[in-house]
Motif scaffolding. Structure first.
Motif, PDB file in Angstrom:
ATOM      1  N   MET A 148       0.838  -1.197   0.000  1.00 12.58           N
ATOM      2  CA  MET A 148       0.000   0.000   0.000  1.00 12.58           C
ATOM      3  C   MET A 148       0.879   1.256   0.000  1.00 12.58           C
ATOM      4  N   SER A 149       0.274   2.421   0.031  1.00 13.09           N
ATOM      5  CA  SER A 149       0.990   3.701  -0.071  1.00 13.09           C
ATOM      6  C   SER A 149       1.806   4.021   1.176  1.00 13.09           C
ATOM      7  N   ASN A 150       2.820   4.863   0.980  1.00 12.25           N
ATOM      8  CA  ASN A 150       3.661   5.392   2.055  1.00 12.25           C
ATOM      9  C   ASN A 150       4.400   4.311   2.837  1.00 12.25           C
ATOM     10  N   VAL A 151       4.858   3.288   2.144  1.00 10.48           N
ATOM     11  CA  VAL A 151       5.594   2.194   2.776  1.00 10.48           C
ATOM     12  C   VAL A 151       7.085   2.377   2.496  1.00 10.48           C
ATOM     13  N   ASN A 152       7.904   2.127   3.511  1.00  8.08           N
ATOM     14  CA  ASN A 152       9.349   2.196   3.375  1.00  8.08           C
ATOM     15  C   ASN A 152       9.906   0.790   3.591  1.00  8.08           C
ATOM     16  N   ILE A 153      10.488   0.230   2.536  1.00 13.27           N
ATOM     17  CA  ILE A 153      11.067  -1.107   2.604  1.00 13.27           C
ATOM     18  C   ILE A 153      12.581  -0.943   2.524  1.00 13.27           C
ATOM     19  N   SER A 154      13.261  -1.340   3.593  1.00 10.36           N
ATOM     20  CA  SER A 154      14.710  -1.153   3.686  1.00 10.36           C
ATOM     21  C   SER A 154      15.466  -2.155   2.828  1.00 10.36           C
ATOM     22  N   ALA A 155      16.742  -1.884   2.655  1.00 10.76           N
ATOM     23  CA  ALA A 155      17.612  -2.665   1.775  1.00 10.76           C
ATOM     24  C   ALA A 155      17.597  -4.153   2.112  1.00 10.76           C
ATOM     25  N   GLY A 156      17.571  -4.959   1.062  1.00 14.14           N
ATOM     26  CA  GLY A 156      17.716  -6.398   1.200  1.00 14.14           C
ATOM     27  C   GLY A 156      16.491  -7.158   1.663  1.00 14.14           C
ATOM     28  N   ALA A 157      15.369  -6.493   1.833  1.00  8.67           N
ATOM     29  CA  ALA A 157      14.152  -7.174   2.280  1.00  8.67           C
ATOM     30  C   ALA A 157      13.587  -8.033   1.149  1.00  8.67           C
ATOM     31  N   VAL A 158      12.970  -9.147   1.531  1.00  4.13           N
ATOM     32  CA  VAL A 158      12.297 -10.029   0.581  1.00  4.13           C
ATOM     33  C   VAL A 158      10.843 -10.122   1.016  1.00  4.13           C
ATOM     34  N   ILE A 159       9.941  -9.736   0.124  1.00  5.05           N
ATOM     35  CA  ILE A 159       8.511  -9.768   0.425  1.00  5.05           C
ATOM     36  C   ILE A 159       7.837 -10.604  -0.635  1.00  5.05           C
ATOM     37  N   ARG A 160       7.169 -11.680  -0.200  1.00  8.77           N
ATOM     38  CA  ARG A 160       6.557 -12.599  -1.151  1.00  8.77           C
ATOM     39  C   ARG A 160       5.174 -12.982  -0.638  1.00  8.77           C
ATOM     40  N   ASN A 161       4.187 -12.949  -1.551  1.00  9.54           N
ATOM     41  CA  ASN A 161       2.817 -13.361  -1.234  1.00  9.54           C
ATOM     42  C   ASN A 161       2.285 -12.660   0.012  1.00  9.54           C
ATOM     43  N   SER A 162       2.432 -11.337   0.060  1.00  8.67           N
ATOM     44  CA  SER A 162       2.067 -10.567   1.247  1.00  8.67           C
ATOM     45  C   SER A 162       1.260  -9.334   0.872  1.00  8.67           C
ATOM     46  N   VAL A 163       0.534  -8.799   1.855  1.00  6.24           N
ATOM     47  CA  VAL A 163      -0.131  -7.506   1.744  1.00  6.24           C
ATOM     48  C   VAL A 163       0.437  -6.645   2.862  1.00  6.24           C
ATOM     49  N   ILE A 164       1.040  -5.509   2.494  1.00  4.47           N
ATOM     50  CA  ILE A 164       1.687  -4.610   3.449  1.00  4.47           C
ATOM     51  C   ILE A 164       0.853  -3.331   3.539  1.00  4.47           C
ATOM     52  N   GLY A 165       0.425  -2.983   4.736  1.00  2.00           N
ATOM     53  CA  GLY A 165      -0.465  -1.841   4.945  1.00  2.00           C
ATOM     54  C   GLY A 165       0.203  -0.491   4.804  1.00  2.00           C
ATOM     55  N   CYS A 166      -0.628   0.546   4.653  1.00  2.00           N
ATOM     56  CA  CYS A 166      -0.160   1.925   4.492  1.00  2.00           C
ATOM     57  C   CYS A 166       0.746   2.339   5.646  1.00  2.00           C
ATOM     58  N   GLY A 167       1.810   3.042   5.297  1.00  2.00           N
ATOM     59  CA  GLY A 167       2.685   3.610   6.307  1.00  2.00           C
ATOM     60  C   GLY A 167       3.598   2.618   7.000  1.00  2.00           C
ATOM     61  N   SER A 168       3.631   1.384   6.543  1.00  2.00           N
ATOM     62  CA  SER A 168       4.477   0.377   7.188  1.00  2.00           C
ATOM     63  C   SER A 168       5.952   0.636   6.908  1.00  2.00           C
ATOM     64  N   VAL A 169       6.791   0.164   7.816  1.00  2.00           N
ATOM     65  CA  VAL A 169       8.235   0.221   7.650  1.00  2.00           C
ATOM     66  C   VAL A 169       8.746  -1.206   7.786  1.00  2.00           C
ATOM     67  N   ILE A 170       9.437  -1.679   6.756  1.00  2.00           N
ATOM     68  CA  ILE A 170      10.004  -3.015   6.750  1.00  2.00           C
ATOM     69  C   ILE A 170      11.514  -2.874   6.909  1.00  2.00           C
ATOM     70  N   GLY A 171      12.072  -3.525   7.899  1.00  2.00           N
ATOM     71  CA  GLY A 171      13.490  -3.371   8.232  1.00  2.00           C
ATOM     72  C   GLY A 171      14.412  -4.038   7.227  1.00  2.00           C
ATOM     73  N   PRO A 172      15.698  -3.693   7.295  1.00  2.00           N
ATOM     74  CA  PRO A 172      16.672  -4.243   6.370  1.00  2.00           C
ATOM     75  C   PRO A 172      16.798  -5.757   6.537  1.00  2.00           C
ATOM     76  N   GLY A 173      16.818  -6.454   5.412  1.00  2.00           N
ATOM     77  CA  GLY A 173      16.998  -7.904   5.423  1.00  2.00           C
ATOM     78  C   GLY A 173      15.804  -8.704   5.871  1.00  2.00           C
ATOM     79  N   ALA A 174      14.666  -8.056   6.094  1.00  2.00           N
ATOM     80  CA  ALA A 174      13.462  -8.772   6.547  1.00  2.00           C
ATOM     81  C   ALA A 174      12.995  -9.734   5.461  1.00  2.00           C
ATOM     82  N   VAL A 175      12.432 -10.862   5.876  1.00  2.00           N
ATOM     83  CA  VAL A 175      11.869 -11.845   4.956  1.00  2.00           C
ATOM     84  C   VAL A 175      10.421 -12.074   5.359  1.00  2.00           C
ATOM     85  N   LEU A 176       9.484 -11.711   4.473  1.00  2.00           N
ATOM     86  CA  LEU A 176       8.052 -11.841   4.755  1.00  2.00           C
ATOM     87  C   LEU A 176       7.406 -12.715   3.703  1.00  2.00           C
ATOM     88  N   GLY A 177       6.508 -13.578   4.125  1.00  2.51           N
ATOM     89  CA  GLY A 177       5.723 -14.389   3.203  1.00  2.51           C
ATOM     90  C   GLY A 177       6.275 -15.722   2.892  1.00  2.51           C
TER      91      GLY A 177
END
Length: 143
Positions: free
Chosen positions: A114-143
């Protein structure tokens, strides 16, 4: 969690109306191919730097920047005023909203950001829904 908890009125009115039709995340996720139904070719309204690769039906919104060595495989949508940093891989079935920052070397696979999301370096996001304004940390693995 309700689908409406994932976004705010800041998203585009048409997308807001479409998302509100769904009551569960699984319904929203299974309906994501509807977002790409009319996307038949590339629609580049932002800036794609030399060295970036855009393959298939991809929409890049106004004011967005795709930095060199990023790869976007369609069907995919990148909203307005979003930055896709270098060495990012966005695979088919990805939706990225407006005013997002996708950090260096991230992978996004069949996900809705969604809008206004900050995904830090090296993150992997697969088969996910990320809400508005979320912050995903560096190297995070979701999904």
């Amino acid at each position: 969690m309700k689908v409406s908890d994932l976004f705010s009125a800041e998203i585009e009115p048409d997308l807001n109306k479409w998302v509100r039709k769904f009551t569960t995340l699984s319904d929203l996720f299974s309906a994501m191919p509807q977002l790409y139904a009319k996307l038949e070719s590339q629609n580049i309204q932002g800036i794609v730097e030399d060295g970036a690769v855009i393959v298939g039906p991809v929409h890049i919104g106004m004011g967005s920047i795709v930095h060199g060595h990023a790869i976007i495989r369609g069907p995919a949508i990148v909203g307005n005023n979003t930055v896709v940093d270098s060495h990012v891989e966005i695979r088919a079935g990805a939706f990225i909203g407006s005013k997002c920052m996708i950090g260096h070397s991230c992978s996004i696979i069949k996900s809705m950001i969604m809008s206004n999301v900050n995904i830090s370096a090296g993150a992997v996001i697969r088969n996910s829904v990320i809400g508005c304004g979320s912050v995903i940390g560096p190297g995070a693995v979701l999904g």
